[in-house]
Design a protein around this motif. Sequence first.
Motif, PDB file in Angstrom:
ATOM      1  N   ILE A 186       0.835  -1.204   0.000  1.00  0.00           N
ATOM      2  CA  ILE A 186       0.000   0.000   0.000  1.00  0.00           C
ATOM      3  C   ILE A 186       0.871   1.256   0.000  1.00  0.00           C
ATOM      4  O   ILE A 186       0.635   2.185  -0.754  1.00  0.00           O
ATOM      5  CB  ILE A 186      -0.970  -0.015   1.201  1.00  0.00           C
ATOM      6  N   LEU A 245      -7.843   7.029   0.637  1.00  0.00           N
ATOM      7  CA  LEU A 245      -7.737   5.578   0.450  1.00  0.00           C
ATOM      8  C   LEU A 245      -6.577   5.014   1.252  1.00  0.00           C
ATOM      9  O   LEU A 245      -6.663   3.927   1.827  1.00  0.00           O
ATOM     10  CB  LEU A 245      -7.534   5.255  -1.024  1.00  0.00           C
ATOM     11  N   ARG A 303      -7.647   4.813   4.778  1.00  0.00           N
ATOM     12  CA  ARG A 303      -8.688   3.794   4.916  1.00  0.00           C
ATOM     13  C   ARG A 303      -8.122   2.372   4.853  1.00  0.00           C
ATOM     14  O   ARG A 303      -8.673   1.451   5.442  1.00  0.00           O
ATOM     15  CB  ARG A 303      -9.694   4.019   3.786  1.00  0.00           C
ATOM     16  N   THR A 304      -7.021   2.196   4.116  1.00  0.00           N
ATOM     17  CA  THR A 304      -6.471   0.853   3.985  1.00  0.00           C
ATOM     18  C   THR A 304      -5.323   0.586   4.963  1.00  0.00           C
ATOM     19  O   THR A 304      -5.207  -0.519   5.480  1.00  0.00           O
ATOM     20  CB  THR A 304      -5.948   0.598   2.550  1.00  0.00           C
ATOM     21  N   PRO A 334      -6.421   0.426   9.299  1.00  0.00           N
ATOM     22  CA  PRO A 334      -6.930  -0.829   9.857  1.00  0.00           C
ATOM     23  C   PRO A 334      -5.840  -1.883  10.012  1.00  0.00           C
ATOM     24  O   PRO A 334      -5.807  -2.620  10.998  1.00  0.00           O
ATOM     25  CB  PRO A 334      -7.966  -1.297   8.831  1.00  0.00           C
ATOM     26  N   LEU A 335      -4.906  -1.899   9.030  1.00  0.00           N
ATOM     27  CA  LEU A 335      -3.823  -2.889   9.105  1.00  0.00           C
ATOM     28  C   LEU A 335      -2.885  -2.588  10.263  1.00  0.00           C
ATOM     29  O   LEU A 335      -2.446  -3.494  10.983  1.00  0.00           O
ATOM     30  CB  LEU A 335      -3.036  -2.913   7.793  1.00  0.00           C
TER      31      LEU A 335
END
Lengths: 268, 120
Positions: A171, A180, A183-184, A187-188
Amino acid sequence: MSTGILLNATICFAIALSSFAFAWVLARDGKEHNEKSKPALWSLIVLWILVGLTYLPTTVRMIAAYMGNQQLDLFMYYIAAVPFSFVAVPLVFFILYVIIGDQKISGVISALFVLFGAAYLALFFSSGVIGPTITPLTSLFTINSDIAINIYLIGLFVIPTAMIIGLLFLIFLQRMPKRLRYRTALPLVAISFVFDFMLTDMITLDDAMQLAARIFVLIGTVQAFLAYFPPLTLQEKLGIQKYEYNLYEKEEDTEFDEYDEEEADINV
Amino acid sequence: MSDDIDVRLEQQVAEFYQSLGIHQGPGDIQYRLILKVLSKNEGKITEFSEIREYTDMFADKGSIGSKMKTIFQLEGLAEKVKRGGYTITDKGITASNFLKDTTAFYKKNKRMGEIIERMP
């Protein structure tokens, strides 16, 4: 008994409560997600339920330790070990599904982690534990099997953590919109926080470190909340606010080829 | 048709670039296919009929001929060596390499888009 243990119990309860609440909110808003993300969404829900199920008995365990009930303490430690052993399963499914997009392959590989978890549990229950050692901050147990700890470290934590890091790199190496990316990646990072500090929590023999690890698990849970439901002020600060299209009402008689005054000034 | 040129993929890539507002060059399916055929035959003569094998489903003979003249020959990407026969120039190879990069970018972007789509 020390109030440190009560503080510990409160933190465990907060983790359990926020994990369950998060899982519930994710499940409730499931319809908003697209069909392709549904398998990943459900694995995430299962993951947070397992985190909650790990910390709920741990809360009772801390209260039992505070009250000096060693039997209940030990019993709850055994109960907490069960969901804990399978935390890696939905996580592996989640990461693999997001990367490769194949439900079958992700399912088969995550099933391998069920075996890892089962092997760990079998060794854990057959070898037993040493303890509890009650300290001013917590109640500690020592797993009486080196093989169990090795399975636990390599199978249940190193591989899934490496997968998270891999996906994070994937990412970060891409140029993508801020929203984005937030958002990605968040969480990780949150899952990684929770997952890795759960490991520290379970194997450490230092009471202060365990308490610190639990605080970080709680921070991770809050991070996960912020990742999915960022407050408006945070959105504004990070520049990730999503504007609604209907905020701007176009005048009906405006034509596209008309010049704005501003544009006319710029186009010298 | 040769397996070397994936017309469907080229069409998808062109549509992707068109969706970004790039309607010429990488966003033009005719340009992509002509350049692909020319670079496939590097060092050899490419027959106009061979180009048309790929482009017929997208454009008529006239517009391909016009494109060959106004873009490929005029910009020096290809040279006409005989009636209906072209060879790619060094500049054309550069353009072809750029086209490969645009395909790689499309694939990378698509892969990432799919990953994001699967993230709940």
